[in-house]
Design a protein around this motif. Structure first.
Motif, short mmCIF file in Angstrom:
data_model
loop_
_atom_site.label_atom_id
_atom_site.label_comp_id
_atom_site.label_asym_id
_atom_site.label_seq_id
_atom_site.Cartn_x
_atom_site.Cartn_y
_atom_site.Cartn_z
N VAL A 26 6.16 2.02 72.02
CA VAL A 26 4.85 1.97 72.68
C VAL A 26 4.39 0.54 72.92
O VAL A 26 4.47 -0.32 72.03
CB VAL A 26 3.78 2.71 71.84
CG1 VAL A 26 2.42 2.64 72.53
CG2 VAL A 26 4.20 4.16 71.60
N THR A 27 3.90 0.29 74.13
CA THR A 27 3.27 -0.98 74.47
C THR A 27 1.84 -0.71 74.91
O THR A 27 1.61 0.10 75.82
CB THR A 27 4.02 -1.71 75.60
OG1 THR A 27 5.37 -1.94 75.20
CG2 THR A 27 3.35 -3.04 75.91
N CYS A 28 0.89 -1.35 74.25
CA CYS A 28 -0.52 -1.24 74.64
C CYS A 28 -0.89 -2.45 75.48
O CYS A 28 -0.69 -3.60 75.05
CB CYS A 28 -1.42 -1.16 73.40
SG CYS A 28 -1.26 0.38 72.47
N PHE A 66 1.76 -5.30 71.82
CA PHE A 66 0.54 -5.52 72.60
C PHE A 66 0.77 -6.64 73.60
O PHE A 66 1.43 -7.64 73.30
CB PHE A 66 -0.63 -5.87 71.69
CG PHE A 66 -0.87 -4.86 70.61
CD1 PHE A 66 -1.58 -3.70 70.87
CD2 PHE A 66 -0.38 -5.06 69.32
CE1 PHE A 66 -1.79 -2.75 69.89
CE2 PHE A 66 -0.59 -4.13 68.32
CZ PHE A 66 -1.29 -2.97 68.61
N THR A 67 0.22 -6.48 74.81
CA THR A 67 0.37 -7.51 75.84
C THR A 67 -0.77 -7.44 76.84
O THR A 67 -1.42 -6.39 76.99
CB THR A 67 1.73 -7.35 76.56
OG1 THR A 67 1.89 -8.42 77.50
CG2 THR A 67 1.80 -6.03 77.31
N THR A 68 -0.97 -8.53 77.56
CA THR A 68 -1.92 -8.55 78.68
C THR A 68 -1.17 -8.43 80.01
O THR A 68 -1.80 -8.34 81.06
CB THR A 68 -2.73 -9.86 78.69
OG1 THR A 68 -1.81 -10.97 78.76
CG2 THR A 68 -3.59 -10.00 77.44
N ASP A 69 0.14 -8.43 79.96
CA ASP A 69 0.99 -8.42 81.15
C ASP A 69 1.31 -6.98 81.57
O ASP A 69 2.17 -6.32 80.97
CB ASP A 69 2.28 -9.18 80.86
CG ASP A 69 3.13 -9.42 82.11
OD1 ASP A 69 2.98 -8.65 83.08
OD2 ASP A 69 3.94 -10.35 82.10
N VAL A 70 0.62 -6.50 82.60
CA VAL A 70 0.82 -5.13 83.06
C VAL A 70 2.26 -4.91 83.53
O VAL A 70 2.89 -3.90 83.19
CB VAL A 70 -0.16 -4.78 84.20
CG1 VAL A 70 0.15 -3.41 84.79
CG2 VAL A 70 -1.59 -4.83 83.71
N LYS A 71 2.78 -5.84 84.30
CA LYS A 71 4.13 -5.68 84.86
C LYS A 71 5.17 -5.55 83.76
O LYS A 71 6.02 -4.65 83.79
CB LYS A 71 4.46 -6.86 85.76
CG LYS A 71 5.76 -6.67 86.54
CD LYS A 71 5.95 -7.77 87.57
CE LYS A 71 7.21 -7.52 88.39
NZ LYS A 71 7.41 -8.56 89.45
N ALA A 72 5.10 -6.42 82.76
CA ALA A 72 6.06 -6.37 81.66
C ALA A 72 5.87 -5.12 80.81
O ALA A 72 6.84 -4.52 80.33
CB ALA A 72 5.92 -7.62 80.79
N GLY A 73 4.62 -4.71 80.64
CA GLY A 73 4.33 -3.55 79.80
C GLY A 73 4.75 -2.24 80.43
O GLY A 73 5.12 -1.29 79.73
#
Length: 260
Positions: A26-28, A66-73
């Motif tokens: 899971v990536t949030c 957790f990330t702020t990068d939509v593309k990577a997530g």
């Protein structure tokens, strides 16, 4: 399976942590950099009993990130859940769907291969149709299906509600998407939690129907409480007397503050 949560607020964070605990990767994703940095540092931005341990254990196990990068997530995800806020607009009270629609447009540019897009936020009937239209317009070549999967979490008992739900509602008509959703929720289905499948609009309306019915029960017992004060009866006795009727049920028959 690889699952992505767009939005790391109450619903997104609890759902993401629970899915990770089921064994999914899971990536949030959240645009709030301070929130993401806090989560990476093990600081939980909301209070929910047991959530801090659930998050830390799954981060340590490598199943939750957790990330702020939509593309990577989003890249490579089997299912992308939209769990952003839908606050009431000032003036008319309508749900503000701008965050949902903005997320849909970004997701469309980031998905790779067939991806299930899941409306987890509480949204008006027909929102899934608009999400699909926005994504098709943003990326005509994207391969995806949109489903509705409303949440029924109570604050203070959200983890237990997620892991031991009364039911899981999934709305969609794409066979591949429904198969992915069954696999995402497979651990719950094994534990005999019923999965209720229907069309997308039916699932969207189910959330509002449930909220409305619970509001009716709360409002009703408060009216009965006022009546009890006038006639000298005990509202708790009355609530128990009607709540033991299986057609009515005892939940949400506690007089007190109104719903909100």
């Amino acid at each position: 399976m690889k699952v992505t949560m767009i939005g790391s607020g109450y619903v997104g964070l609890v759902s993401g942590a629970c899915f990770a605990d089921f064994g999914h990767d899971v990536t949030c994703v959240d645009k709030d950099e301070r929130k993401i940095e806090a989560l990476k540092a093990g600081k939980i931005p909301i209070f929910e009993p047991g959530l801090d341990n659930l998050v830390s254990s799954n981060v340590a196990a490598g199943r939750l990130a957790f990330t702020t990068d939509v593309k990577a997530g989003v890249a490579g995800a089997d299912a992308v859940f939209i769990a952003v806020g839908t606050p009431s607009r000032r003036g008319d009270g309508h749900a503000d769907l701008s965050y949902v629609y903005a997320a849909a447009a970004e997701i469309a540019q980031a998905i790779t291969g067939f991806t299930v897009i899941v409306d987890k936020s509480t949204v008006p009937v027909g929102t899934g149709d608009e999400v699909e239209r926005i994504m098709r317009e943003a990326n005509p070549n994207a391969e995806f299906a949109v489903v509705s999967n409303p949440e029924f979490l109570r604050e203070g008992a959200a983890i237990d509600d997620f892991k031991r739900p009364d039911r899981i509602v999934i709305g969609g008509d794409d066979p591949r998407a429904m198969a992915v959703m069954r696999e995402v929720y497979r651990p719950l289905h094994i534990n005999k939690s019923p999965i209720v499948e229907m069309d997308r609009r039916g699932a969207e309306l189910t959330k509002y129907a449930a909220n409305a019915f619970l509001a009716v029960k709360i409002t009703f017992i408060n009216e009965i409480a006022d009546l009890c004060e006038k006639v000298g009866a005990n509202v708790q006795d009355v609530a128990r007397g009607i709540g033991l009727d299986n057609r009515i049920g005892s939940k949400f028959l506690h007089a007190g503050p109104g719903y909100g």
